[in-house]
Design a protein around this motif. Sequence first.
Motif: not given
Length: 275
Positions: A88-91, A127-134, A140-148, A153-158
Amino acid sequence: MKTNFVPRVNQLDSIQLDNEIVNILKEQIYNVIRNLPPGLLSRFQPEINLLAGSALWNFSIRQSFATFGQQMLSITYEKDQLTPDKLKAHYLLTVALAYLKELAQFRLTGYTVLQRFITTLENCLTFLNFLNFFRFLRTGRKPSLVDYVLRLDHRSIDGAKRRTIGYSYMTRELIWAGFMELLGFTIPIVNYHALKRRLRNLLRLEVRPQEVQRIVLGVDSKCVYCNERVTLPHHMGCGHVFCYYCLKGNLLADSGFQCNVCDFKSGVFERVVAG
């Protein structure tokens, strides 16, 4: 087999793919709306974008626990991370918040305080997205501000597979880039006026005699170069009339300029005096 390792480039590419998918869907919707009577659905633009975004979210995050861009790169979220409350929060953060912003900018333009608040909020999020990008580049985790914010966290299937690099493609790109740089360097120094004149003389089968003809200037006289009504008539010694800028520009670009009608060549540049 799922693993915690996901290359940073794959995570960033999944975001770019998601943006491209949204743009393609919006373009298809606009193509349909364009064929309808003007103004019929334009006032419902925020709602149309909300339906499109909700459909994408439902068939990706809600059903597959991964966006379409992530699915294309074999990336997913863990099911235990996306609890009903986090869904719900993601939506709310990805779809509903964008709808509220578009609604305010589309229908509440008269509220100056609200528009200023939206602008300030956008600047803060940027500005927060800019900080989160660095932070993402370091961890190497949570590339977007919503994910943070949602701690996703992202997981690889392969599995922990590295990206395969096509060196043949990179070689073609390097060759093409070098060729474009060469063209960008050589094109400005090529005198196309002189090249055009020499090529025309080379392909011409008959050599026209250079004869000085009588200059005739009338009300309907046209420049023999631009074929428009002559402006500030000048001549180069033959019987044809040029605009000042047409003749002067060609003589400056090519010192060996010839009349494009009779091939007359001289260093004469004189104004035509109506007699």
